[in-house]
Design an enzyme around this catalytic site. Structure first.
Site, mmCIF file in Angstrom:
data_model
loop_
_atom_site.group_PDB
_atom_site.id
_atom_site.type_symbol
_atom_site.label_atom_id
_atom_site.label_comp_id
_atom_site.label_asym_id
_atom_site.label_seq_id
_atom_site.Cartn_x
_atom_site.Cartn_y
_atom_site.Cartn_z
ATOM 1 N N ALA A 63 87.329 40.539 -42.534
ATOM 2 C CA ALA A 63 88.632 39.910 -42.299
ATOM 3 C C ALA A 63 88.502 38.857 -41.207
ATOM 4 C CB ALA A 63 89.633 40.971 -41.876
ATOM 5 N N GLY A 104 85.957 44.138 -43.810
ATOM 6 C CA GLY A 104 86.668 43.817 -45.048
ATOM 7 C C GLY A 104 85.757 43.320 -46.150
ATOM 8 N N GLU A 107 84.556 46.332 -47.789
ATOM 9 C CA GLU A 107 85.701 46.847 -48.559
ATOM 10 C C GLU A 107 85.881 46.044 -49.851
ATOM 11 O OE1 GLU A 107 88.908 48.579 -45.502
ATOM 12 O OE2 GLU A 107 88.269 46.526 -45.021
HETATM 13 N N1 T1G Z 1 86.453 36.464 -38.267
HETATM 14 C C1 T1G Z 1 86.552 35.237 -37.707
HETATM 15 N N2 T1G Z 1 85.500 34.560 -37.136
HETATM 16 C C2 T1G Z 1 84.323 35.173 -37.161
HETATM 17 C C3 T1G Z 1 84.147 36.471 -37.726
HETATM 18 C C4 T1G Z 1 85.280 37.110 -38.308
HETATM 19 N N3 T1G Z 1 85.196 38.301 -38.896
HETATM 20 N N4 T1G Z 1 82.848 36.812 -37.570
HETATM 21 C C5 T1G Z 1 82.245 35.769 -36.948
HETATM 22 N N5 T1G Z 1 83.124 34.798 -36.700
HETATM 23 C C6 T1G Z 1 82.853 33.502 -36.062
HETATM 24 C C7 T1G Z 1 82.482 33.640 -34.592
HETATM 25 O O1 T1G Z 1 83.621 33.686 -33.796
HETATM 26 C C8 T1G Z 1 81.667 32.370 -34.375
HETATM 27 O O2 T1G Z 1 82.568 31.318 -34.227
HETATM 28 C C9 T1G Z 1 80.939 32.194 -35.691
HETATM 29 O O3 T1G Z 1 81.690 32.949 -36.655
HETATM 30 C C10 T1G Z 1 79.540 32.715 -35.690
HETATM 31 O O4 T1G Z 1 79.568 34.038 -35.208
HETATM 32 C C11 T1G Z 1 90.657 44.639 -42.927
HETATM 33 C C12 T1G Z 1 90.086 44.950 -40.188
HETATM 34 C C13 T1G Z 1 78.951 38.192 -38.265
HETATM 35 C C14 T1G Z 1 77.248 39.470 -37.041
HETATM 36 O O5 T1G Z 1 83.535 42.956 -37.029
HETATM 37 O O6 T1G Z 1 79.775 40.755 -35.713
HETATM 38 O O7 T1G Z 1 87.332 43.262 -41.590
HETATM 39 O O8 T1G Z 1 82.112 30.782 -31.887
HETATM 40 O O9 T1G Z 1 78.437 33.524 -33.019
HETATM 41 O O10 T1G Z 1 75.597 36.034 -33.633
HETATM 42 O O11 T1G Z 1 89.218 46.384 -42.676
HETATM 43 O O12 T1G Z 1 79.903 37.339 -35.631
HETATM 44 O O13 T1G Z 1 81.023 29.496 -33.700
HETATM 45 O O14 T1G Z 1 83.494 29.292 -33.293
HETATM 46 O O15 T1G Z 1 78.898 35.886 -33.691
HETATM 47 O O16 T1G Z 1 75.105 35.255 -35.985
HETATM 48 C C15 T1G Z 1 85.108 43.079 -39.245
HETATM 49 C C16 T1G Z 1 82.378 40.333 -36.572
HETATM 50 C C17 T1G Z 1 86.375 42.329 -39.065
HETATM 51 C C18 T1G Z 1 82.198 41.155 -37.786
HETATM 52 C C19 T1G Z 1 77.405 36.976 -36.804
HETATM 53 N N6 T1G Z 1 84.009 42.172 -39.030
HETATM 54 N N7 T1G Z 1 81.353 39.315 -36.454
HETATM 55 O O17 T1G Z 1 76.839 37.003 -35.553
HETATM 56 O O18 T1G Z 1 77.166 34.539 -34.894
HETATM 57 S S1 T1G Z 1 87.746 43.439 -39.100
HETATM 58 C C20 T1G Z 1 83.303 42.175 -37.909
HETATM 59 C C21 T1G Z 1 80.121 39.631 -36.002
HETATM 60 C C22 T1G Z 1 87.978 43.773 -40.749
HETATM 61 C C23 T1G Z 1 89.289 45.015 -42.457
HETATM 62 C C24 T1G Z 1 89.015 44.784 -41.064
HETATM 63 C C25 T1G Z 1 79.165 38.495 -35.822
HETATM 64 C C26 T1G Z 1 78.214 38.307 -37.015
HETATM 65 P P1 T1G Z 1 82.288 30.174 -33.224
HETATM 66 P P2 T1G Z 1 78.520 34.522 -34.077
HETATM 67 P P3 T1G Z 1 76.068 35.682 -34.984
#
Ligand code: T1G
Length: 703
Positions: A63, A104, A107
């Site tokens: 998400a 997500g 999911e």
């Molecule tokens: N949403 C929005 N932006 C995201 C994002 C996300 N899920 N994941 C990464 N970004 C942006 C981040 O801010 C950065 O932006 C760029 O992408 C590169 O990321 C309904 C509730 C994927 C392992 O927890 O763990 O799904 O700074 O610098 O080191 O059930 O990002 O360049 O502008 O971190 O290679 C669950 C979170 C969401 C994953 C990549 N997902 N992301 O790491 O690069 S909740 C997560 C990460 C959800 C549902 C629920 C890491 C990464 P910018 P980065 P990286």
């Protein structure tokens, strides 16, 4: 079709590529586009199966975290309903998950009937790291695929698992031979499904997710694990959702999950953890250090000092394959340091965290020496000796003699001013602070302290190498104690004063651990060594001379040789692992209070909270105003990753915003009055705090 989705037909397959770089975050527009594409494919009689994949090799990071706390998060089509519509498509859907499928995104894949990965694929439900729980079916569909217990562990850990483990668990049906081959092999798999007339969705592997578990499994799980969760909300909501998965039909379970998810999404804890997520991404951005600055090549590292800190730093580099020369002026200490490192690696082998071959590989990268000449070709030298200014200055003068031009000279000091160290050298531009936290092979944080003369490429190199060894670098300007130690001073001073006025170390610590801090002030001082913090204070005595009571209890304990855990006695009494109150400390406080004419009284927990936290926050705002920290969120990261401040409070400054800046200011002014001369001495609101409140600001930023 919008450019968020690439849609094409190949034979009787519809290939739907998610294309929202960098991580295909499932924003509202992308959700709408996925539905449109899938329903188009469903309606197309030529299409017999559908493949979802990530256009740029990465499936999706889940998400869009940026949408949480905004209307877009639940804007139609929200993710739960998007996935329900996918499950209703009467054709096989294959999720081809390249690189990453988190939250997500997993999911989304669970809403597909079939899933395929590649050797590098990592999957996980990482919502718990954001103070959330899976909100689009993860807590209901995953248990029906892999069983309740495996699902529970995966969701509560928030960990990413590799493709092999995902296949073992039953999350992946197949693993492609390579990332490049994933889409082709997913097409082959889909065609196989068509040929064998496979159903759109295979029967559930675990129609009763808790079939193999005792009836009270979840209740016992909650009882056993709840104490470890402290006040964290999300793990509790996850358990409630799993209970629903085990007791309710899917549709009702999904509705229950969504209600729990909305509760989590609206919570302060999730807001705090989302703040931390973006703060970590922001911390790497340094004004003036753009892609035009080329970092120096750092392939050979040297560490000076084989004590616990130096040994931990050396291990951090060896762990990623960088050779390290470990210099220790004293022979015995060098052997002890290398022995300690081998012992730590042996413990990792014992716990299955590394193989014996990896242990030997890392030890082979470590080269012990007594001779500065052996550091001549190091690209980076990190000094990790005790906090004595003269010792450090002498070391840097020696380094200046032997190190090659362009070598970066870093000090690991936690408290001394690096400009003073650099000023004595002919190459101050090569000097920087790299403040690691003990144990340095474990603690993620590195305060990167830039001096007035530090060259931009030296700063860029330091940031880059810190990330390379898996650390979280946070920039700090030079000054006494950089960010963390500077804020620790008034926080610890206040805790000391409260004990002088009538509280006990245990009472103060319980208020702080009650806030979910990993450790109270006095336990922390006893662990780090009261003599170590004494040295730091001693170097700065002039600044506190006007307050006779200033950390006077610690002073006395130091004089008595009671340095804390290492001497079995400090603010607490230690018998083996057992820590207990030391009534001699209370007696000492009474005696000193008498000598200093400090009235003693019963102290409320709220006063302890306010005085310690408000002084911590106030100092943070002050050093932000001075430009020592670039951003308030950097300060939060330092305290979360260096001092055990709970991430689900977002760090001290995010916490201050939750409390209300006006409340914090009001509290400081209250104690300024209430504590008489002492209050006038120390409870001085930071000018920026006053400006922010006067301007009606609720966020901490420089104005
Ligand atoms: N949403 C929005 N932006 C995201 C994002 C996300 N899920 N994941 C990464 N970004 C942006 C981040 O801010 C950065 O932006 C760029 O992408 C590169 O990321 C309904 C509730 C994927 C392992 O927890 O763990 O799904 O700074 O610098 O080191 O059930 O990002 O360049 O502008 O971190 O290679 C669950 C979170 C969401 C994953 C990549 N997902 N992301 O790491 O690069 S909740 C997560 C990460 C959800 C549902 C629920 C890491 C990464 P910018 P980065 P990286």
């Amino acid at each position: 079709m919008c450019d968020l989705i690439h849609f094409r037909l190949e034979g009787s397959l519809a290939l739907i590529g998610l294309s929202r770089p960098p991580v295909n975050a499932l924003s509202q527009p992308l959700r709408a586009a996925i539905i449109e594409a899938c329903e188009r494919a469903a309606a197309d009689i030529r299409v017999q199966a559908i493949i979802l994949y990530g256009e740029h090799g990465l499936f999706s990071a889940g998400a869009d975290i940026g949408e949480f706390g905004t209307e877009a998060c639940f804007a139609e089509p929200d993710l739960p309903s998007t996935l329900v519509r996918l499950t209703e498509i009467p054709k096989p859907l294959v999720a081809a998950m390249g690189k990453l499928a988190l939250g997500g995104a997993l999911e989304l894949a669970l809403a597909c009937g079939y899933r395929m990965g590649e050797p590098g694929t990592r999957v996980g439900l990482s919502e718990i790291n954001l103070g959330l729980l899976p909100g689009a079916g993860g807590t209901q569909r995953l248990p029906r695929l892999i069983g309740a217990e495996s699902a529970l562990n995966l969701i509560l850990s928030g960990e990413q698992i590799d493709a092999e483990r995902a296949r073992m668990l039953g999350i992946l049906d197949r693993i492609a031979s390579s990332a490049e081959q994933l889409l082709d092999e997913a097409c082959a798999y889909a065609n196989e499904l068509i040929e064998c007339g496979a159903p759109a969705r295979p029967a559930e592997a675990w129609p009763k997710p808790a079939e193999d578990l005792p009836d009270d499994f979840l209740a016992r799980y909650r009882a056993e694990h709840e104490p470890r969760w402290k006040s964290r909300l999300a793990p509790r909501l996850v358990l409630s959702a799993l209970e629903a998965a085990c007791l309710l039909p899917l549709e009702e379970g999904l509705a229950r999950e969504l209600a729990l998810f909305k509760q989590a999404e609206a919570s302060r804890q999730s807001k705090a953890l989302r703040h931390v997520f973006f703060a970590e991404r922001e911390a790497g951005r340094v004004p003036g250090i753009g892609s035009d600055i080329t970092p120096r090549k750092l392939d050979k590292v040297a560490v000076i000092g084989a004590g616990p800190l130096g040994a931990g730093i050396a291990m951090s580099f060896a762990n990623v394959g960088i050779p390290v020369a470990l210099l220790e002026p004293e022979g015995g200490a060098l052997d002890r340091g290398l022995m300690q490192i081998r012992k730590l690696y042996q413990a990792s082998v014992k716990h299955g965290k590394m193989s014996a071959a990896q242990l030997q590989q890392r030890m082979d990268l470590l080269f012990g020496t007594l001779d500065y000449e052996d550091l001549a070709d190091a690209d980076l030298v990190i000094e990790a000796l005790c906090e004595k200014p003269d010792v450090k200055r002498q070391v840097f003068l020696s380094l200046e003699q032997v190190c090659k031009p362009g070598a970066i000279l870093a000090t690991g000091t936690s408290s001394l001013d690096i400009d003073a160290i650099a000023a004595s050298l002919g190459r101050p531009q090569d000097v920087i602070g790299l403040h690691f936290f003990s144990p340095a092979n474990v603690m993620r944080l590195v305060e990167v302290v830039r001096g007035k003369a530090t060259a931009p490429e030296v700063l860029a190199s330091a940031m880059q190498i810190a990330k390379r060894i898996g650390k979280l670098p946070v920039i700090s300007g030079a000054g006494q104690g950089a960010i963390g130690e500077r804020m620790l001073e008034p926080y610890a001073r206040e805790a000391h004063r409260l004990v002088l006025e009538g509280a006990t170390p245990a009472q103060v610590d319980s208020v702080l651990t009650g806030l979910d801090l990993n450790m109270g002030v006095f336990s922390m001082l006893d662990l780090a060594g009261i003599d170590v913090s004494f040295l730091t204070r001693d170097a700065n005595r002039a600044a506190t001379a006007h307050d006779q009571s200033y950390c006077c209890i610690a002073q006395e304990l130091c004089a008595l040789g009671r340095y804390g855990q290492k001497t079995g006695r400090g603010f607490y009494l230690y018998e083996g692992q057992n820590r207990q109150e030391d009534y001699e400390v209370t007696a000492l406080a009474e005696q000193l209070a008498g000598e200093l004419d400090v009235p003693r009284r019963a102290i409320e927990d709220l006063e302890i909270h306010d005085r310690c936290l408000f002084m911590l926050i106030n100092e943070g705002i002050q050093l932000l105003d001075e430009g020592i920290a670039l951003r308030a969120s950097d300060i939060d990261l330092v305290w979360i990753n260096g001092y055990g401040f709970p991430a689900h409070l977002g760090g001290p400054l995010h916490y201050a915003e939750q409390l209300g800046l006006d409340q914090v200011l009001c509290g400081i002014l209250h104690y300024r009055q209430a504590l008489g001369e002492y209050g006038q001495m120390w409870f001085r609101p930071a000018a920026l705090l006053e400006r922010l409140v006067a301007a009606g600001k609720t966020r901490i930023e420089r104005i």
